[in-house]
Design a protein around this motif. Structure first.
Motif, PDB file in Angstrom:
ATOM      1  N   THR A   1       7.182  -0.851  10.744  1.00 10.38           N
ATOM      2  CA  THR A   1       8.007  -0.977  11.616  1.00 10.38           C
ATOM      3  C   THR A   1       7.272  -0.321  13.105  1.00 10.38           C
ATOM      4  O   THR A   1       7.640  -0.628  14.111  1.00 10.38           O
ATOM      5  N   THR A   2       6.125   0.113  12.796  1.00  9.31           N
ATOM      6  CA  THR A   2       5.276   0.849  13.897  1.00  9.31           C
ATOM      7  C   THR A   2       4.006   0.235  14.282  1.00  9.31           C
ATOM      8  O   THR A   2       3.793   0.307  15.443  1.00  9.31           O
ATOM      9  N   ARG A   3       3.401  -0.620  13.358  1.00  5.63           N
ATOM     10  CA  ARG A   3       2.261  -1.074  13.576  1.00  5.63           C
ATOM     11  C   ARG A   3       2.345  -2.513  12.844  1.00  5.63           C
ATOM     12  O   ARG A   3       2.265  -2.625  11.657  1.00  5.63           O
ATOM     13  N   GLY A   4       1.859  -3.478  13.649  1.00  7.90           N
ATOM     14  CA  GLY A   4       1.990  -4.865  13.384  1.00  7.90           C
ATOM     15  C   GLY A   4       3.124  -5.577  12.462  1.00  7.90           C
ATOM     16  O   GLY A   4       3.225  -6.437  11.654  1.00  7.90           O
ATOM     17  N   GLY A   5       4.448  -4.909  12.627  1.00  6.65           N
ATOM     18  CA  GLY A   5       5.424  -5.318  11.795  1.00  6.65           C
ATOM     19  C   GLY A   5       6.086  -6.809  12.034  1.00  6.65           C
ATOM     20  O   GLY A   5       6.256  -7.330  11.270  1.00  6.65           O
ATOM     21  N   ILE A   6       5.775  -7.139  13.256  1.00  7.21           N
ATOM     22  CA  ILE A   6       6.317  -8.536  13.591  1.00  7.21           C
ATOM     23  C   ILE A   6       5.448  -9.574  13.153  1.00  7.21           C
ATOM     24  O   ILE A   6       5.811 -10.596  12.569  1.00  7.21           O
TER      25      ILE A   6
ATOM     26  N   SER B   1       2.659  -0.965   4.485  1.00 13.14           N
ATOM     27  CA  SER B   1       2.394  -0.349   5.713  1.00 13.14           C
ATOM     28  C   SER B   1       0.641  -0.432   5.931  1.00 13.14           C
ATOM     29  O   SER B   1       0.209  -0.313   4.801  1.00 13.14           O
ATOM     30  N   GLN B   2       0.299  -0.252   7.002  1.00 16.67           N
ATOM     31  CA  GLN B   2      -1.385  -0.089   7.377  1.00 16.67           C
ATOM     32  C   GLN B   2      -1.901   1.374   7.262  1.00 16.67           C
ATOM     33  O   GLN B   2      -3.044   1.329   7.571  1.00 16.67           O
ATOM     34  N   SER B   3      -0.946   2.261   6.628  1.00 15.56           N
ATOM     35  CA  SER B   3      -1.363   3.660   6.560  1.00 15.56           C
ATOM     36  C   SER B   3      -2.396   3.633   5.611  1.00 15.56           C
ATOM     37  O   SER B   3      -2.525   2.846   4.610  1.00 15.56           O
ATOM     38  N   LYS B   4      -3.148   4.826   5.295  1.00 16.23           N
ATOM     39  CA  LYS B   4      -3.921   5.250   4.103  1.00 16.23           C
ATOM     40  C   LYS B   4      -3.079   4.970   2.821  1.00 16.23           C
ATOM     41  O   LYS B   4      -3.320   4.452   1.868  1.00 16.23           O
ATOM     42  N   ASP B   5      -1.733   5.769   2.997  1.00 12.79           N
ATOM     43  CA  ASP B   5      -0.869   5.605   1.743  1.00 12.79           C
ATOM     44  C   ASP B   5      -0.535   4.141   1.498  1.00 12.79           C
ATOM     45  O   ASP B   5      -0.600   3.671   0.031  1.00 12.79           O
ATOM     46  N   GLY B   6      -0.368   3.468   2.382  1.00 16.14           N
ATOM     47  CA  GLY B   6      -0.114   2.065   2.244  1.00 16.14           C
ATOM     48  C   GLY B   6      -1.219   1.473   1.592  1.00 16.14           C
ATOM     49  O   GLY B   6      -0.915   0.484   1.004  1.00 16.14           O
ATOM     50  N   GLU B   7      -2.514   1.505   1.831  1.00 15.53           N
ATOM     51  CA  GLU B   7      -3.777   1.106   1.434  1.00 15.53           C
ATOM     52  C   GLU B   7      -3.543   1.270  -0.285  1.00 15.53           C
ATOM     53  O   GLU B   7      -4.019   0.392  -1.125  1.00 15.53           O
ATOM     54  N   ILE B   8      -3.180   2.342  -0.663  1.00 13.54           N
ATOM     55  CA  ILE B   8      -3.162   2.928  -1.821  1.00 13.54           C
ATOM     56  C   ILE B   8      -2.098   1.875  -2.695  1.00 13.54           C
ATOM     57  O   ILE B   8      -2.436   1.165  -3.768  1.00 13.54           O
ATOM     58  N   ILE B   9      -0.908   1.914  -2.178  1.00 13.06           N
ATOM     59  CA  ILE B   9       0.215   1.113  -2.562  1.00 13.06           C
ATOM     60  C   ILE B   9      -0.271  -0.505  -2.770  1.00 13.06           C
ATOM     61  O   ILE B   9      -0.113  -1.172  -3.681  1.00 13.06           O
ATOM     62  N   ALA B  10      -0.936  -1.137  -1.758  1.00 10.28           N
ATOM     63  CA  ALA B  10      -1.285  -2.417  -1.380  1.00 10.28           C
ATOM     64  C   ALA B  10      -2.262  -2.849  -2.525  1.00 10.28           C
ATOM     65  O   ALA B  10      -2.146  -3.866  -3.206  1.00 10.28           O
ATOM     66  N   ARG B  11      -3.453  -2.052  -2.923  1.00  9.02           N
ATOM     67  CA  ARG B  11      -4.232  -2.253  -3.936  1.00  9.02           C
ATOM     68  C   ARG B  11      -3.824  -2.171  -5.374  1.00  9.02           C
ATOM     69  O   ARG B  11      -4.090  -2.950  -6.097  1.00  9.02           O
ATOM     70  N   ILE B  12      -2.856  -1.278  -5.433  1.00 12.25           N
ATOM     71  CA  ILE B  12      -1.988  -1.397  -6.938  1.00 12.25           C
ATOM     72  C   ILE B  12      -1.284  -2.469  -7.002  1.00 12.25           C
ATOM     73  O   ILE B  12      -1.386  -3.180  -8.131  1.00 12.25           O
ATOM     74  N   MET B  13      -0.393  -2.825  -5.908  1.00 11.94           N
ATOM     75  CA  MET B  13       0.181  -4.172  -6.079  1.00 11.94           C
ATOM     76  C   MET B  13      -0.567  -5.297  -6.240  1.00 11.94           C
ATOM     77  O   MET B  13       0.049  -6.400  -6.715  1.00 11.94           O
ATOM     78  N   GLU B  14      -1.616  -5.506  -5.810  1.00  8.40           N
ATOM     79  CA  GLU B  14      -2.659  -6.625  -6.002  1.00  8.40           C
ATOM     80  C   GLU B  14      -2.907  -6.627  -7.441  1.00  8.40           C
ATOM     81  O   GLU B  14      -2.975  -7.844  -7.931  1.00  8.40           O
TER      82      GLU B  14
END
Length: 227
Positions: free
Chosen positions: A102-107, A78-91
């Motif tokens: 599902t609510t922002r930029g999903g398609i 997700s593009q949320s702040k929590d999503g940013e944390i998850i994304a950085r760890i996954m990188e």
């Protein structure tokens, strides 16, 4: 360097540090934990091919990200702040996060994930009840992903003997150090490329039921009832 460029540089340093520390924490935590797997034999050949989509609940993210670090998976985050944390760890764990929900930029995110999986042989990853729920309810994006790529969906969940359960929407599970974990794999789900909208809903419900079943099985192994 302008003030804005300086702020962007400092923000990037901060997020890189968060990602690195998050990965380090997860690595150290699970190095202390005895991890067992149930049902892996039914998915071994699928996972060995690297042509699969792994699906797991938002609350059961931690162990799954650890088990598949370095696999170069493509995951929607997700593009949320929590999503940013998850994304950085996954990188830092060796994956490619694609931002959207599902609510922002999903398609757009789903289309990009499909392109990335078609470019190279690599697994996909989806958290079907993220980023804000409803908890344990599969959104249809993962079914469309499986339909377009032809990759089977591999449901997986886990629990642990000693856990901290957070008072969050997903009831996030954090294992304690030096405990035991059980990862449970469900039956792979193959979605036909010609499936219609009714079929998409049928496969969505099938995945939801299988994820709930294996999550309940993992929790019951250690006597947990998480509501």
């Amino acid at each position: 360097m302008t003030d804005q460029q300086n702020k962007n540089r400092l923000a990037e340093i901060k997020w890189n540090l968060i990602g690195g520390l998050g990965k380090l924490f997860i690595d150290i935590l699970f190095l202390t934990i005895r991890i067992e797997r149930d049902g892996y034999s039914r998915v071994r050949s699928v996972i060995s091919s690297r042509k699969f989509i792994i699906a797991f609940w938002h609350s059961r993210l931690l162990l799954i990200s650890y088990l598949y670090k370095g696999w170069n998976g493509v995951a929607i985050v997700s593009q949320s702040k929590d999503g940013e944390i998850i994304a950085r760890i996954m990188e830092k764990q060796g994956h490619e996060p694609v931002r959207g929900s599902t609510t922002r930029g999903g398609i757009r995110a789903l289309a990009k994930q499909i392109r990335r999986l078609e470019e190279n042989v690599r697994p996909g990853a989806v958290i079907p009840d993220g980023p804000q729920g409803p908890r344990f309810k599969v959104q249809p994006g993962v079914i469309f992903l499986a339909k377009k790529t032809g990759y089977p969906i591999v449901p997986v969940s886990y629990s642990a003997k000693k856990i901290k359960i957070f008072n969050s929407w997903d009831r996030f599970v954090l294992p304690y150090p030096f405990t035991r974990c059980l990862a449970v794999y469900g039956e792979p789900i193959q979605v036909p490329k010609d499936v219609d909208s009714d079929g998409v809903n049928m496969y969505r419900l099938r995945l939801e039921q299988e994820l709930c079943r294996i999550t309940f099985e993992a929790d019951q192994q250690y006597g947990h009832t998480i509501v």
